[in-house]
Design an enzyme around this catalytic site. Structure first.
Site, mmCIF file in Angstrom:
data_model
loop_
_atom_site.group_PDB
_atom_site.id
_atom_site.type_symbol
_atom_site.label_atom_id
_atom_site.label_comp_id
_atom_site.label_asym_id
_atom_site.label_seq_id
_atom_site.Cartn_x
_atom_site.Cartn_y
_atom_site.Cartn_z
ATOM 1 N N CYS A 51 0.839 -1.199 0.000
ATOM 2 C CA CYS A 51 0.000 0.000 0.000
ATOM 3 C C CYS A 51 0.879 1.256 0.000
ATOM 4 O O CYS A 51 2.097 1.175 0.127
ATOM 5 C CB CYS A 51 -0.922 0.007 1.220
ATOM 6 S SG CYS A 51 -0.043 0.168 2.787
ATOM 7 N N CYS B 8 3.092 1.591 3.012
ATOM 8 C CA CYS B 8 4.218 0.653 2.976
ATOM 9 C C CYS B 8 5.343 1.225 2.110
ATOM 10 O O CYS B 8 6.516 1.158 2.470
ATOM 11 C CB CYS B 8 3.778 -0.700 2.424
ATOM 12 S SG CYS B 8 2.524 -1.525 3.421
#
Length: 79
Positions: free
Chosen positions: A10, A13
């Site tokens: 994501c 991340c």
């Protein structure tokens, strides 16, 4: 030093990886970066919320996005 970024890939991340790389560069350290996206492997670290940061197999951050300055402090401990 081995740094693992645990998460699905994501945006948070990706930001965590960018910030961790920046912190390593600012500290003039060497590190190997590994992305861990496999859910079973993530859970094996006891992580239930991502993104998470693992330094040399120790979970240091879980479920939030730390600043570059905070990451530098965590990495400096590993000197």
């Amino acid at each position: 030093m081995e740094i693992k970024i645990l998460g699905s890939g994501c945006s948070n991340c990706k930001k965590l990886e960018e910030r961790a790389r920046d912190a390593v560069k600012q500290l003039k350290k060497e590190a190997t970066f590994v992305k861990v996206q496999d859910y079973k492997e993530i859970v094996s670290y006891g992580v239930m919320k991502t993104p998470a940061l693992v330094i040399d197999n120790q979970v240091k951050v879980m479920g939030r996005l730390p600043s570059v300055e905070e990451l530098k402090k965590l990495l400096a401990i590993k000197a």
